[in-house]
Design an enzyme around this catalytic site. Structure first.
Site, short mmCIF file in Angstrom:
data_model
loop_
_atom_site.label_atom_id
_atom_site.label_comp_id
_atom_site.label_asym_id
_atom_site.label_seq_id
_atom_site.Cartn_x
_atom_site.Cartn_y
_atom_site.Cartn_z
N ILE A 102 19.80 8.31 36.29
CA ILE A 102 21.25 8.38 36.21
C ILE A 102 21.87 7.02 35.88
CG2 ILE A 102 21.33 10.32 37.81
CD1 ILE A 102 22.44 8.36 39.93
N ASP A 103 21.11 5.93 36.10
CA ASP A 103 21.65 4.59 35.89
C ASP A 103 21.81 4.24 34.41
OD1 ASP A 103 21.61 4.31 38.62
OD2 ASP A 103 19.71 3.22 38.66
N ARG A 161 47.71 3.01 49.87
CA ARG A 161 46.40 2.83 50.48
C ARG A 161 45.43 2.14 49.53
NH1 ARG A 161 44.87 8.09 54.19
NH2 ARG A 161 46.62 7.91 55.65
N GLU A 215 26.50 -0.73 43.56
CA GLU A 215 25.61 -1.14 44.64
C GLU A 215 24.95 -2.48 44.35
OE1 GLU A 215 22.23 1.41 45.02
OE2 GLU A 215 21.76 1.35 42.89
#
Length: 334
Positions: free
Chosen positions: A125-126, A162, A221
């Protein structure tokens, strides 16, 4: 005339939706017998080959669950393991091997190519395999992340002001979070390719939040590779969220998507790409190619030398241009 009749297929490393399309394309090739080993390279050593019928493969093209289960392996890290894999394939009368996976899997396949014809189908998926512009599963994952971002945008409209932060997969390459952020019009995206200036980042979030609207931040990540933060047990986005909260006085609503990004039925695009890549892989093996990477190059699926995996993956220029135009990439400021 080709001597390749019995082809084995493994999926190695992380899973990715859509690969069943590649399996179907190979399984439906006349005069070819397709076999699986579940569990990657270790599965070759530990299991007997499993025959797959063309009908079964064809019916599973649009399913998210893979017909051939994946697995991570240490066998290919040393010569003894490589020898055991080759001996087992010979014992099972396998003429050629298709390896579906990422960079590590491709390196494993390459170590076998001097003794056995191999073809690598890029599956991660990367979307971070050198030599190919696309990898199976990427589009499905981008859609999954974008859907989560759309949902956050809706709740943000109901409760303006927010700060939301979403951590994605991607490893050392930011192609996945970049594509999702551009597709879903996130406000900011942080990528491992660019050094993070934390002070500029906090200042920018403050300024956007002060305008009264919510801010949606996508964090790869792999951002911890920039040495400013280290990856914690719960994800690097926790460290960034804490820094923002301490500076802004506002709570950061944090979502770590995790393995949900690797799940789901494949998009039509992934099914189409997988079928084309599977067909290209079997054609290369039947044509006598010994070490092939199936790659998308300039919009076309083609067989190229497996040595292409040595190339470093790069971010799509068109997506980068859009991200800079929309002021999503602020890491180069200052």
């Amino acid at each position: 005339m080709s001597t390749v009749r019995n082809i084995a297929l493994i999926t190695s490393g992380g899973d990715a939706p859509g690969l069943n399309g590649a399996i179907a394309a190979i399984a439906q090739t006349p005069d070819v017998n397709l076999y699986f080993y579940h569990g990657g390279f270790d599965g070759i050593i530990e299991q007997d080959p499993i025959a797959i019928s063309p009908t079964t493969a064809r019916e599973a093209v649009q399913q998210g669950e893979l017909l051939c289960f994946s697995g991570r392996s240490t066998s290919m890290l040393h010569e003894a393991g490589q020898k055991r894999v080759l001996e087992k394939l010979k014992q099972d009368c396998i003429d050629a091997l298709v390896v579906c996976g990422g960079n590590g899997s491709a390196q494993g396949a390459r170590s076998l190519s001097a003794s056995l014809p191999v073809a690598v189908v890029p599956m991660t998926i990367d979307n971070d395999i050198g030599g190919s512009e696309y990898t199976i599963g990427h589009d499905t994952a981008v859609n999954a992340i974008a859907e989560s971002l759309h949902r956050l945008r809706q709740t943000a409209a109901n409760l303006p002001g927010r700060i939301f932060m979403v951590e994605t997969f991607g490893g050392r390459c930011g192609q996945l979070p970049l594509a999702a952020a551009v597709a879903a019009s996130a406000d900011i995206v942080l990528l491992p390719e660019y050094e993070l200036n934390i002070d500029k980042f906090i200042t920018e979030v403050k300024a956007r939040s002060a305008r009264g609207k919510s801010v949606i931040i996508v964090v790869s990540e792999g951002i911890y590779l920039n040495k400013r933060f280290s990856a914690g047990d719960q994800g690097v986005s926790f460290a960034l969220a804490r820094a923002l909260e301490e500076s802004t006085g506002k709570r950061v609503r944090l979502s770590i998507l995790g393995y949900t990004q690797r799940a789901g039925d494949p998009t039509s695009y992934d099914c189409l790409m997988a079928k084309q890549m599977g067909q290209c892989a079997v054609d290369a093996l039947l044509n006598g190619e010994k070490a092939t990477l199936v790659a998308l190059k300039e919009g076309r699926v083609k067989a190229i030398p497996l040595t292409a995996i040595e190339q470093a993956p790069t971010l799509a220029k068109e997506l980068l241009q859009l991200a800079f135009k929309e002021n999503q990439l602020i890491q180069l400021e200052g």
